[in-house]
Scaffold this motif. Structure first.
Motif, PDB file in Angstrom:
ATOM      1  N   ILE A 168       0.735  -1.194  -0.093  1.00  0.00           N
ATOM      2  CA  ILE A 168      -0.003  -0.194  -0.016  1.00  0.00           C
ATOM      3  C   ILE A 168       0.850   1.233   0.203  1.00  0.00           C
ATOM      4  O   ILE A 168       0.623   2.339  -0.684  1.00  0.00           O
ATOM      5  CB  ILE A 168      -1.062  -0.106   1.305  1.00  0.00           C
ATOM      6  CG1 ILE A 168      -1.769  -1.167   1.142  1.00  0.00           C
ATOM      7  CG2 ILE A 168      -1.662   1.366   1.426  1.00  0.00           C
ATOM      8  CD1 ILE A 168      -2.908  -1.383   2.449  1.00  0.00           C
ATOM      9  N   GLU A 169       1.895   1.135   0.823  1.00  0.00           N
ATOM     10  CA  GLU A 169       2.769   2.429   1.025  1.00  0.00           C
ATOM     11  C   GLU A 169       3.508   2.638  -0.693  1.00  0.00           C
ATOM     12  O   GLU A 169       3.636   3.834  -0.794  1.00  0.00           O
ATOM     13  CB  GLU A 169       3.879   2.343   1.960  1.00  0.00           C
ATOM     14  CG  GLU A 169       3.443   2.312   3.267  1.00  0.00           C
ATOM     15  CD  GLU A 169       4.451   1.808   4.374  1.00  0.00           C
ATOM     16  OE1 GLU A 169       5.706   1.914   3.972  1.00  0.00           O
ATOM     17  OE2 GLU A 169       4.271   2.174   5.492  1.00  0.00           O
ATOM     18  N   GLU A 170       3.870   1.465  -1.185  1.00  0.00           N
ATOM     19  CA  GLU A 170       4.457   1.668  -2.412  1.00  0.00           C
ATOM     20  C   GLU A 170       3.773   2.112  -3.301  1.00  0.00           C
ATOM     21  O   GLU A 170       3.906   3.121  -4.198  1.00  0.00           O
ATOM     22  CB  GLU A 170       5.113   0.355  -2.788  1.00  0.00           C
ATOM     23  CG  GLU A 170       6.430  -0.187  -2.089  1.00  0.00           C
ATOM     24  CD  GLU A 170       6.640  -1.527  -2.590  1.00  0.00           C
ATOM     25  OE1 GLU A 170       5.946  -2.330  -3.665  1.00  0.00           O
ATOM     26  OE2 GLU A 170       7.828  -2.039  -2.072  1.00  0.00           O
ATOM     27  N   THR A 171       2.389   1.568  -3.483  1.00  0.00           N
ATOM     28  CA  THR A 171       1.332   2.095  -4.188  1.00  0.00           C
ATOM     29  C   THR A 171       0.900   3.673  -4.108  1.00  0.00           C
ATOM     30  O   THR A 171       0.848   4.355  -4.918  1.00  0.00           O
ATOM     31  CB  THR A 171      -0.073   1.203  -3.941  1.00  0.00           C
ATOM     32  OG1 THR A 171       0.260  -0.012  -4.341  1.00  0.00           O
ATOM     33  CG2 THR A 171      -0.852   1.688  -5.042  1.00  0.00           C
ATOM     34  N   VAL A 172       0.905   3.848  -2.733  1.00  0.00           N
ATOM     35  CA  VAL A 172       0.482   5.344  -2.447  1.00  0.00           C
ATOM     36  C   VAL A 172       1.705   6.274  -2.939  1.00  0.00           C
ATOM     37  O   VAL A 172       1.512   7.417  -3.726  1.00  0.00           O
ATOM     38  CB  VAL A 172       0.469   5.566  -1.018  1.00  0.00           C
ATOM     39  CG1 VAL A 172       0.382   7.199  -0.507  1.00  0.00           C
ATOM     40  CG2 VAL A 172      -1.030   4.901  -0.654  1.00  0.00           C
ATOM     41  N   GLU A 173       2.865   5.931  -2.952  1.00  0.00           N
ATOM     42  CA  GLU A 173       4.314   6.676  -3.318  1.00  0.00           C
ATOM     43  C   GLU A 173       4.260   6.583  -4.781  1.00  0.00           C
ATOM     44  O   GLU A 173       4.329   7.777  -5.379  1.00  0.00           O
ATOM     45  CB  GLU A 173       5.633   5.915  -2.764  1.00  0.00           C
ATOM     46  CG  GLU A 173       5.673   6.038  -1.396  1.00  0.00           C
ATOM     47  CD  GLU A 173       7.128   5.298  -0.959  1.00  0.00           C
ATOM     48  OE1 GLU A 173       7.679   4.788  -1.827  1.00  0.00           O
ATOM     49  OE2 GLU A 173       7.349   5.239   0.223  1.00  0.00           O
ATOM     50  N   LYS A 174       3.876   5.477  -5.675  1.00  0.00           N
ATOM     51  CA  LYS A 174       3.748   5.651  -6.919  1.00  0.00           C
ATOM     52  C   LYS A 174       2.592   6.753  -7.349  1.00  0.00           C
ATOM     53  O   LYS A 174       2.752   7.346  -8.496  1.00  0.00           O
ATOM     54  CB  LYS A 174       3.354   4.273  -7.524  1.00  0.00           C
ATOM     55  CG  LYS A 174       4.682   3.321  -7.498  1.00  0.00           C
ATOM     56  CD  LYS A 174       4.303   1.878  -8.069  1.00  0.00           C
ATOM     57  CE  LYS A 174       5.528   0.957  -7.761  1.00  0.00           C
ATOM     58  NZ  LYS A 174       5.334  -0.319  -8.418  1.00  0.00           N
ATOM     59  N   ILE A 175       1.371   6.719  -6.938  1.00  0.00           N
ATOM     60  CA  ILE A 175       0.587   7.184  -6.927  1.00  0.00           C
ATOM     61  C   ILE A 175       1.012   8.855  -6.795  1.00  0.00           C
ATOM     62  O   ILE A 175       0.589   9.655  -7.753  1.00  0.00           O
ATOM     63  CB  ILE A 175      -0.669   7.197  -6.304  1.00  0.00           C
ATOM     64  CG1 ILE A 175      -1.385   5.664  -6.640  1.00  0.00           C
ATOM     65  CG2 ILE A 175      -1.959   8.043  -6.566  1.00  0.00           C
ATOM     66  CD1 ILE A 175      -2.447   5.210  -5.759  1.00  0.00           C
ATOM     67  N   GLU A 176       1.545   8.972  -5.643  1.00  0.00           N
ATOM     68  CA  GLU A 176       1.999  10.402  -5.371  1.00  0.00           C
ATOM     69  C   GLU A 176       3.054  11.034  -6.462  1.00  0.00           C
ATOM     70  O   GLU A 176       2.719  12.215  -6.933  1.00  0.00           O
ATOM     71  CB  GLU A 176       2.672  10.420  -4.162  1.00  0.00           C
ATOM     72  CG  GLU A 176       1.626  10.530  -3.167  1.00  0.00           C
ATOM     73  CD  GLU A 176       2.090  10.396  -1.640  1.00  0.00           C
ATOM     74  OE1 GLU A 176       3.531  10.410  -1.528  1.00  0.00           O
ATOM     75  OE2 GLU A 176       1.415  10.542  -0.693  1.00  0.00           O
ATOM     76  N   ASP A 177       3.819  10.101  -6.826  1.00  0.00           N
ATOM     77  CA  ASP A 177       4.863  10.488  -8.047  1.00  0.00           C
ATOM     78  C   ASP A 177       3.998  10.705  -9.416  1.00  0.00           C
ATOM     79  O   ASP A 177       4.580  11.643  -9.809  1.00  0.00           O
ATOM     80  CB  ASP A 177       5.838   9.217  -8.295  1.00  0.00           C
ATOM     81  CG  ASP A 177       6.704   9.122  -7.085  1.00  0.00           C
ATOM     82  OD1 ASP A 177       6.880  10.290  -6.024  1.00  0.00           O
ATOM     83  OD2 ASP A 177       7.324   8.118  -6.708  1.00  0.00           O
ATOM     84  N   ALA A 178       3.114   9.888  -9.810  1.00  0.00           N
ATOM     85  CA  ALA A 178       2.597  10.118 -10.713  1.00  0.00           C
ATOM     86  C   ALA A 178       1.410  11.367 -10.952  1.00  0.00           C
ATOM     87  O   ALA A 178       1.577  12.168 -11.599  1.00  0.00           O
ATOM     88  CB  ALA A 178       1.432   8.853 -11.087  1.00  0.00           C
ATOM     89  N   VAL A 179       0.952  11.685  -9.581  1.00  0.00           N
ATOM     90  CA  VAL A 179       0.247  12.931  -9.673  1.00  0.00           C
ATOM     91  C   VAL A 179       1.068  13.981  -9.842  1.00  0.00           C
ATOM     92  O   VAL A 179       0.873  15.142 -10.495  1.00  0.00           O
ATOM     93  CB  VAL A 179      -0.274  13.265  -8.008  1.00  0.00           C
ATOM     94  CG1 VAL A 179      -0.860  14.558  -7.901  1.00  0.00           C
ATOM     95  CG2 VAL A 179      -1.574  12.069  -8.257  1.00  0.00           C
ATOM     96  N   GLU A 180       2.480  13.941  -9.044  1.00  0.00           N
ATOM     97  CA  GLU A 180       3.302  14.964  -9.346  1.00  0.00           C
ATOM     98  C   GLU A 180       3.734  15.307 -10.713  1.00  0.00           C
ATOM     99  O   GLU A 180       3.912  16.331 -11.190  1.00  0.00           O
ATOM    100  CB  GLU A 180       4.717  14.787  -8.545  1.00  0.00           C
ATOM    101  CG  GLU A 180       4.287  15.068  -6.815  1.00  0.00           C
ATOM    102  CD  GLU A 180       5.476  14.692  -6.035  1.00  0.00           C
ATOM    103  OE1 GLU A 180       6.334  14.318  -6.508  1.00  0.00           O
ATOM    104  OE2 GLU A 180       5.356  15.107  -4.937  1.00  0.00           O
TER     105      GLU A 180
END
Length: 216
Positions: A168-180
């Motif tokens: 979940i943390e990795e997915t959230v980080e990926k989503i945040e990176d994608a959003v950025e």
């Protein structure tokens, strides 16, 4: 007794007896009767004992000692009351300082009546105590196995939960990176659009200026 997995240790305590039952208990440990052939060993350490063999009644002076000895014994444990005094208080039951049998202070599992109790009866009580102790030990082993199994399952569940949290943390980080990255692209597009708009405005201004010049 071929099914005995472990040899229980026996603790003998004389409460307030006339020593008649104590002599018979000692006789059981001699080669004549040899109670140790059934797998028991006599010990003086309650912390190493599994079977508590008590003779004599409970009085005001030994009650706390009997309770302390019982509490010091590890589980599982079996209590054997030998002689009528340990069973009910015997002929001393109505005395002013006698509280009663051993069961007035600690739980008793096996009663061996007699005044004094005969060695054959004492050995019979010991054999029953060994069987009962083994039964209790097997139950405790089964419970311990179930607890160990539950502990292992709990550890597995914790590991799975940690893995899920990591995913979940990795997915959230990926989503945040994608959003950025998307925000950066949007900003770049906006800047590009602004630049294009400025160029178009400049071209329009030049065209308007030429038209005004030609008109003059």
């Amino acid at each position: 007794m071929g099914n005995v997995k472990r040899s229980p240790w026996l603790l003998h305590y004389d409460g307030s007896s006339c020593n008649g039952c104590d002599i018979e208990v000692l006789a059981c440990l001699t080669p004549v009767y040899d109670a140790e052939r059934f797998g028991i060993i006599n010990t003086g350490d309650p912390m190493q004992a599994d079977i508590f063999l008590i003779t004599g009644g409970i009085n005001t002076q030994n009650q706390a000692i009997v309770k302390q000895l019982y509490d010091q014994m590890p589980r599982p444990k079996v209590v054997v009351a030998v002689g009528v005094c340990a069973c009910t208080g015997g002929v001393f039951k109505e005395c002013y300082n006698i509280i009663g049998g051993a069961d007035t202070t600690i739980p008793v599992d096996i009663y061996v009546p007699g005044c004094a109790a005969r060695p054959q009866a004492i050995i019979d009580g010991i054999v029953k105590a060994i069987a009962l102790w083994q039964e209790k030990a097997d139950k405790m082993d089964k419970i311990q196995k179930e607890l160990d199994k539950l502990e292992k399952e709990e550890k597995k569940a914790e590991k799975k939960a940690k893995k899920v949290e990591e995913v979940i943390e990795e997915t959230v980080e990926k989503i945040e990176d994608a959003v950025e990255a998307a925000e950066e692209k949007v900003e770049a597009i906006e800047e590009t659009v602004e630049a294009v708009v400025e160029k178009i405005e400049a071209v329009v201004e030049k065209a308007e200026g030429k038209e005004n010049g030609d008109g003059n």
